[in-house]
Design an enzyme around this catalytic site. Structure first.
Site, short mmCIF file in Angstrom:
data_model
loop_
_atom_site.label_atom_id
_atom_site.label_comp_id
_atom_site.label_asym_id
_atom_site.label_seq_id
_atom_site.Cartn_x
_atom_site.Cartn_y
_atom_site.Cartn_z
CB ALA A 87 34.16 44.56 49.41
N GLY A 284 41.76 40.85 43.61
CA GLY A 284 40.50 40.43 43.64
C GLY A 284 39.93 41.14 42.14
N GLY A 286 36.44 39.98 41.21
CA GLY A 286 34.92 39.71 41.07
C GLY A 286 33.89 41.10 40.75
CD GLU A 287 32.31 44.51 44.30
OE1 GLU A 287 31.31 45.22 44.74
OE2 GLU A 287 33.50 44.37 45.13
#
Lengths: 332, 430
Positions: A87, A284, A286-287
């Protein structure tokens, strides 16, 4: 014939479990023998760089060299739950927990330093590179090493917790604040479509990614390259050939992944705009780094060939068929 | 704010061990007196089954064969507990685990596995999520295949479309993707002297694994320890349980270390996939190029189990607008069971599929309006203070305009390369 085209893709991505579900990260910080500091946190290193990022956030909060920090994130009996490494939540959520735990740790050490240094207050105490000293009279100073020896029978270990804020959406209208924070990006690619073979080749790409603040720019760029390659494979190559529940392509000789021959040197552009609720502003990524590339490729294929592909992946067979159909409809 | 460490490209702390091959992955671990294991999996997508392990148990080197009968609570799952640790009387997808054969060597396990008799009484399957939504379709679990329906309602789309001079209406589909991490699933389990059950695996969330092991085997969580080894890629596929409970059950029962290592084909069959989606889109813009309305229906194929289907289709629905302000929005997203391999978390989690539709819609509208792909985006993107279709205010850190500007700066350079004379391209010079 080879035809070239440019395409754009932009996206946003909401991080965290979301939708009001309690999204909690915990971290513990402990004074270790010899004055090193241990961070115990369930932030799994899946290759994204969580261990390094958590150490950097910890080093910043503790104002000490990152080499003097030991991070433990591998054993459920040694660390509290920091949620899943998914997530796109570890940098923001667990990063916040680590930062809070380190700040609590500093406060604890200040209380001890006050006693050890015979001061009336913790006001004006400074933590720097494994020492605590009084700013206005730096001779009043004690090292973490000394503290660790004095308190070796009384483990100094403190907790920090962070719970992200989201609001559950209404069941009928979907109104609410399901994710926080959001991350943004934009990608532009130049492709070459071979109208004789249906092959699509990438020639050039620029990829701008909002990160809030980059904890480690090299790691961010590594994630961007990885996300790009994964999206390239998704869009052009990877096909399980699923039929009646059977994956016909279930080995790497048939399930085609992009290789270094397909990947190009992407110009990765880091955009910083710190988020005030994030640890040092870091969000974040990452995705989200996997998202805008595919759409940019699809739009570039259209720009090059005049053909829109509505069904992924864009295999040569599919593209050839679409090109032929488009020629036929033009002929009519 | 002056920062000393944040913002520096320090060398990652795990770099040295990984590039020198010193980093331990679960398949690298060998313990004394260790047993091996192999998993028997369903060969058909939908069937009632009967299992007979008697002959297999008599094979030389086979120590024990575990099936559903050995599991105190035979259910797990990240949201719904609709996965079985081992299929009991029904299989719902190819690859569903049926038995765990533990033996003195891998060969013994394979030999034993080949002697297990599984009687399949095949059932009609459903493989298309749109078919699966229909009333008369074969049902995967319970009475309906529809697991979840997310509704997003904002403004009035009928009014919105009235103000549009350009409307794009298309259906897009995306396919299943495997995470294809380099390190297939592997793990090892053993008992510590004080009775603690240890499972060493490569996982994304060791505390969740511990919880599921303890829950299904009816143990205290404190008596279970999960050690996360180095992880050879994850991307979402190490969120669901695969080998953890099997390994735990075997070590707990046999009081010996047990190791399992998947090959690539088994890895493909064992973990989740990216949800394929059918995305029906209608998007409209007014004469000045501003988006006025969007309607989308998104159906995601969850395969045989729920895994994260609700959360993935929720995320798809919330992100359906793309990063654009649209005053009138109606989105319906559905998660649906089929007898396909189950889908779950994969990098982007439902938001990766969406822009393949939404971003092509933007270019189609731009062309209809006679404006550039940059212009339509610059007019409509979220900025600081924008409100999303769910009513969320984006207060800060919304630098999408800056991301786009960086691309605008480079556009001429891209265009120059695009317009290189055709002959040069044909000769393959560039």
């Amino acid at each position: 014939m080879k035809k070239r085209g440019v395409g754009l893709g932009v996206s946003f991505y909401g991080t965290g479990y979301g939708n009001g579900f309690p999204d909690v990260s915990n971290a513990e910080v402990q004074l270790l023998e010899g004055g090193k500091v241990g961070i115990f946190v369930g932030a799994t290193e899946v290759g994204q760089g969580a261990k390094t990022a958590m150490i950097q956030i910890g080093a910043e909060a503790l104002n000490m060299d990152h080499k003097d920090i030991v991070l433990v994130s591998e054993d459920t009996s040694q660390m509290m739950d920091s949620g899943t490494a998914a997530a796109t939540r570890q940098t923001y959520n667990t990063g916040n927990a680590v930062k809070i735990a380190c700040e609590n740790f500093n406060k604890r050490l200040f209380d001890l330093a006050k006693v050890e240094l015979g001061l009336n207050s913790t006001a004006g105490l400074v933590a720097q590179d494994g020492d605590i000293y009084l700013g206005i009279f730096p001779q009043k100073r004690i090292s973490y090493k000394d503290l660790s020896e004095k308190y070796k029978d009384d483990i100094i270990r403190v907790v920090g917790s962070f719970t992200a804020q989201t609001v559950k959406m209404d069941d009928e209208t979907g109104q609410g604040a399901p994710y926080w924070p959001y991350t943004f990006n934009a990608c532009m690619v130049l492709v070459e479509v071979d109208t004789n073979t249906g092959r699509v080749e990438l020639l050039k790409a620029a990829f701008a990614q909002d990160v809030g603040r980059a904890v480690n720019p090299s790691l961010v760029k590594g994630q961007m390259d990885g996300g790009f390659a994964m999206s390239l494979g998704y869009t052009l190559f990877e096909d399980l050939a699923l039929e009646n529940g059977v994956m016909k392509n279930r080995k790497f000789s048939k399930y085609l992944l992009p290789t270094s021959m397909d990947m190009i040197d992407v110009e990765n552009i880091i955009i910083e705009d710190p988020e005030s609720t994030a640890p040092y502003g870091a969000k974040g990524i990452g995705e989200p780094v996997t998202i805008p590339i595919g759409p940019a490729i699809l739009n570039a294929i259209y720009d090059a060939s005049g053909v829109r592909i509505f069904n992924l992946p864009v295999t040569p067979e599919k593209l050839m068929k679409a090109l032929r159909e488009s020629e036929e409809s033009e002929a009519i | 704010m002056t920062l000393k460490t944040v913002g520096k490209s320090i060398i990652r702390v795990d770099a040295y061990s990984k590039v020198t091959g010193k980093a331990l992955y679960p398949q690298d671990i060998y313990l004394d007196d260790m047993l091996y294991a192999k998993t028997l999996r369903s060969k058909v997508p939908h069937a009632n089954i009967k299992i007979d392990t008697r002959e297999a148990e008599r094979q030389e080197g086979v120590v024990r064969i575990f099936t559903h009968k050995d599991v105190p609570l035979n259910e797990h799952g990240v949201v719904l507990k609709d996965h079985n640790v081992f299929a009991a009387d029904k299989v719902r997808q190819i690859g569903a685990p049926i038995a765990f054969v533990v033996g003195e060597s891998e060969e013994a396990c394979i030999n034993g596995m080949n002697k297990i008799k599984v009687e399949y009484e095949e059932l009609p399957g459903v493989f298309d999520p749109l078919e699966a939504m229909k009333e008369g379709s074969p049902k995967v679990h319970g009475q309906s295949n529809i697991i979840y329906h997310y509704k997003l309602r904002c403004g009035d789309i009928e009014e919105g479309f009235k103000n549009c001079v350009a409307i794009a209406e298309n259906t897009y589909t995306t396919h299943m993707q495997d995470h294809a991490f380099l390190q297939p699933e592997a793990g090892i389990s053993y008992m510590e002297e004080d009775g603690t059950l240890v499972v060493a695996v490569a996982t994304q969330y060791p505390h969740y694994d511990r919880e599921e092991i303890a829950r299904t085997l009816k143990l205290e969580e404190e008596k279970v320890k999960v050690i996360n080894t180095n992880v050879g890629g994850a991307f979402g596929a190490r969120e669901d349980i695969t080998i953890q409970i099997h390994l735990a059950l075997a070590a707990l029962t046999l009081n010996r270390p047990v190791k399992v290592v998947f090959g690539r084909e088994e890895s493909f069959q064992a973990h989740s996939k990216r949800h394929p989606m059918v995305m029906k889109y209608k998007t409209g813009a007014d004469k000045d190029g501003y988006l006025q309305a969007m309607e989308a229906e998104i159906v995601g194929d969850s395969g045989a189990y729920c895994s994260w289907a609700m959360n993935v289709l929720r995320k798809a629905g919330v992100h359906a607008t793309g990063p654009y302000h649209i005053p009138n929005v109606k989105v319906d997203s559905y998660a649906v069971y089929t007898n396909n391999p189950f889908t779950g978390a994969m990098r982007g989690f439902g938001a990766t599929q969406i822009p393949n539709a939404a971003e092509q819609q933007m270019d189609i509208l731009a062309e209809k309006l006679g404006i550039s792909p940059f212009e339509i985006r610059q007019k409509n993107i979220f900025k600081t203070g924008s409100k999303t279709a769910t009513g969320q205010v984006l207060l800060e850190s919304v630098p999408l305009d800056r991301c786009l500007e960086e691309l605008v700066k480079r556009y001429d350079e891209f265009l120059k390369l695009k317009n290189v004379v055709d002959e040069t391209i044909e000769e393959g010079v560039l």
